[in-house]
Design a protein around this motif. Structure first.
Motif, PDB file in Angstrom:
ATOM      1  N   HIS A 110     -16.107  36.810  35.771  1.00 16.54           N
ATOM      2  CA  HIS A 110     -14.899  36.259  35.142  1.00 16.54           C
ATOM      3  C   HIS A 110     -15.101  34.764  34.876  1.00 16.54           C
ATOM      4  CE1 HIS A 110     -13.109  40.052  36.456  1.00 16.54           C
ATOM      5  NE2 HIS A 110     -13.537  39.781  37.677  1.00 16.54           N
ATOM      6  N   PRO A 111     -16.084  34.400  34.040  1.00 15.79           N
ATOM      7  CA  PRO A 111     -16.439  32.985  33.876  1.00 15.79           C
ATOM      8  C   PRO A 111     -15.297  32.111  33.382  1.00 15.79           C
ATOM      9  CG  PRO A 111     -17.532  34.365  32.220  1.00 15.79           C
ATOM     10  CD  PRO A 111     -16.946  35.286  33.235  1.00 15.79           C
ATOM     11  N   HIS A 112     -14.319  32.698  32.697  1.00 15.36           N
ATOM     12  CA  HIS A 112     -13.173  31.918  32.220  1.00 15.36           C
ATOM     13  C   HIS A 112     -12.255  31.502  33.363  1.00 15.36           C
ATOM     14  CE1 HIS A 112     -12.090  36.112  32.444  1.00 15.36           C
ATOM     15  NE2 HIS A 112     -10.813  35.845  32.311  1.00 15.36           N
ATOM     16  N   GLN A 113     -12.399  32.147  34.530  1.00 22.39           N
ATOM     17  CA  GLN A 113     -11.576  31.819  35.696  1.00 22.39           C
ATOM     18  C   GLN A 113     -12.327  30.983  36.735  1.00 22.39           C
ATOM     19  OE1 GLN A 113     -10.241  35.599  37.200  1.00 22.39           O
ATOM     20  NE2 GLN A 113      -8.973  36.042  35.404  1.00 22.39           N
ATOM     21  N   LYS A 156     -26.430  29.540  27.063  1.00 19.11           N
ATOM     22  CA  LYS A 156     -25.369  30.547  26.986  1.00 19.11           C
ATOM     23  C   LYS A 156     -24.093  29.945  26.393  1.00 19.11           C
ATOM     24  CE  LYS A 156     -25.685  34.141  27.862  1.00 19.11           C
ATOM     25  NZ  LYS A 156     -26.253  35.249  27.027  1.00 19.11           N
ATOM     26  N   VAL A 157     -23.763  28.718  26.793  1.00 17.63           N
ATOM     27  CA  VAL A 157     -22.584  28.042  26.239  1.00 17.63           C
ATOM     28  C   VAL A 157     -22.803  27.739  24.758  1.00 17.63           C
ATOM     29  CG1 VAL A 157     -21.189  25.937  26.344  1.00 17.63           C
ATOM     30  CG2 VAL A 157     -21.828  27.117  28.459  1.00 17.63           C
ATOM     31  N   LEU A 158     -24.021  27.377  24.389  1.00 16.58           N
ATOM     32  CA  LEU A 158     -24.353  27.143  22.981  1.00 16.58           C
ATOM     33  C   LEU A 158     -24.049  28.389  22.144  1.00 16.58           C
ATOM     34  CD1 LEU A 158     -25.865  25.390  20.759  1.00 16.58           C
ATOM     35  CD2 LEU A 158     -27.918  26.649  21.452  1.00 16.58           C
ATOM     36  N   PRO A 166     -14.749  33.301  23.198  1.00 20.26           N
ATOM     37  CA  PRO A 166     -14.095  32.773  24.404  1.00 20.26           C
ATOM     38  C   PRO A 166     -15.027  32.786  25.604  1.00 20.26           C
ATOM     39  CG  PRO A 166     -13.377  35.017  24.001  1.00 20.26           C
ATOM     40  CD  PRO A 166     -14.228  34.633  22.826  1.00 20.26           C
ATOM     41  N   LEU A 167     -14.645  32.050  26.648  1.00 18.86           N
ATOM     42  CA  LEU A 167     -15.495  31.900  27.831  1.00 18.86           C
ATOM     43  C   LEU A 167     -15.772  33.211  28.556  1.00 18.86           C
ATOM     44  CD1 LEU A 167     -14.415  28.638  29.695  1.00 18.86           C
ATOM     45  CD2 LEU A 167     -16.661  29.186  28.738  1.00 18.86           C
ATOM     46  N   ASN A 168     -14.862  34.179  28.453  1.00 18.37           N
ATOM     47  CA  ASN A 168     -15.101  35.437  29.162  1.00 18.37           C
ATOM     48  C   ASN A 168     -16.276  36.222  28.579  1.00 18.37           C
ATOM     49  OD1 ASN A 168     -13.590  36.064  26.830  1.00 18.37           O
ATOM     50  ND2 ASN A 168     -12.753  37.904  27.761  1.00 18.37           N
TER      51      ASN A 168
END
Length: 207
Positions: A110-113, A156-158, A166-168
């Motif tokens: 859950h990378p967005h959290q 990965k963020v790139l 989105p981040l998830n």
């Protein structure tokens, strides 16, 4: 047209030990060095306007191998550093799962959290500094090729930035392996991924 060649550093001793590095460091393994040399051969006919690396030793060492036979100097930029993992840095994944299982589950599933309260970064922090870095490179170079050596989470963020995801979706395939090549084309404010996590150079037969 500006082409940004993003490379993850070669395999390190801590990668083999499944130990998270973050802002700490460990040496490239013999495999990491070998793979970087294979990538250098792959890129031998590509001319670069500039070479920019994370200041971490594992990234700079990789950049030096990639530019061994070139007259280019390596510029370092802290915005390319790996995500700061706070007190996780230097610990194995097994150790982190024992002491911080819920937060590690967020990190992976859950990378967005995922949030830190120990001076480390979350993924939005990485996104902010990477977007700032991309804008500065695009302002300085409007065409040609730029070689950029960095870290797994940064690449990965790139991917998220270029795909406007989105981040998830951070851990969506492909995996970003050691010395993998990810190429971004930038033109008139638009960025397009034309290669992601490619490791074709590591499949070259030997002998």
């Amino acid at each position: 047209m500006l082409n940004l060649f993003f490379v993850r550093h070669g395999e390190t001793e801590w990668n083999v030990e499944r130990r998270l590095q973050g802002r700490l460091d460990s040496k490239l393994t013999s495999k990491g060095i070998h793979d970087a040399r294979l990538l250098a051969k792959r890129l031998a006919t590509t001319e670069f306007e500039a070479v920019i690396s994370s200041p971490s030793n594992r990234a700079v060492h990789t950049a030096k191998i990639l530019t061994e036979n070139r007259s280019l100097s390596i510029v370092t930029d802290e915005r390319l550093m790996e995500i700061h993992l706070g007190h996780w840095q230097g610990k194995t994944i097994d150790e982190i799962q024992t002491i911080d299982s819920k937060k590690y589950d967020c990190y992976v599933n859950h990378p967005h959290q995922y949030k830190r309260d120990d001076g480390g970064e979350d993924f939005l922090d990485v996104k902010d500094r990477l977007e700032e870095f991309l804008a500065s490179v695009e302002e300085k170079h409007d065409s040609g090729n730029v070689l950029i050596v960095t870290h797994g989470v940064v690449v990965k963020v790139l991917q998220l930035i270029c795909k406007n995801l989105p981040l998830n979706r951070l851990w969506d395939p492909p995996e970003i392996d050691g010395t993998s090549l990810t190429i971004v084309q930038s033109s008139q404010g638009e960025r397009k991924l034309i290669m992601e996590g490619d490791v074709a150079h590591k499949r070259v037969s030997v002998g």
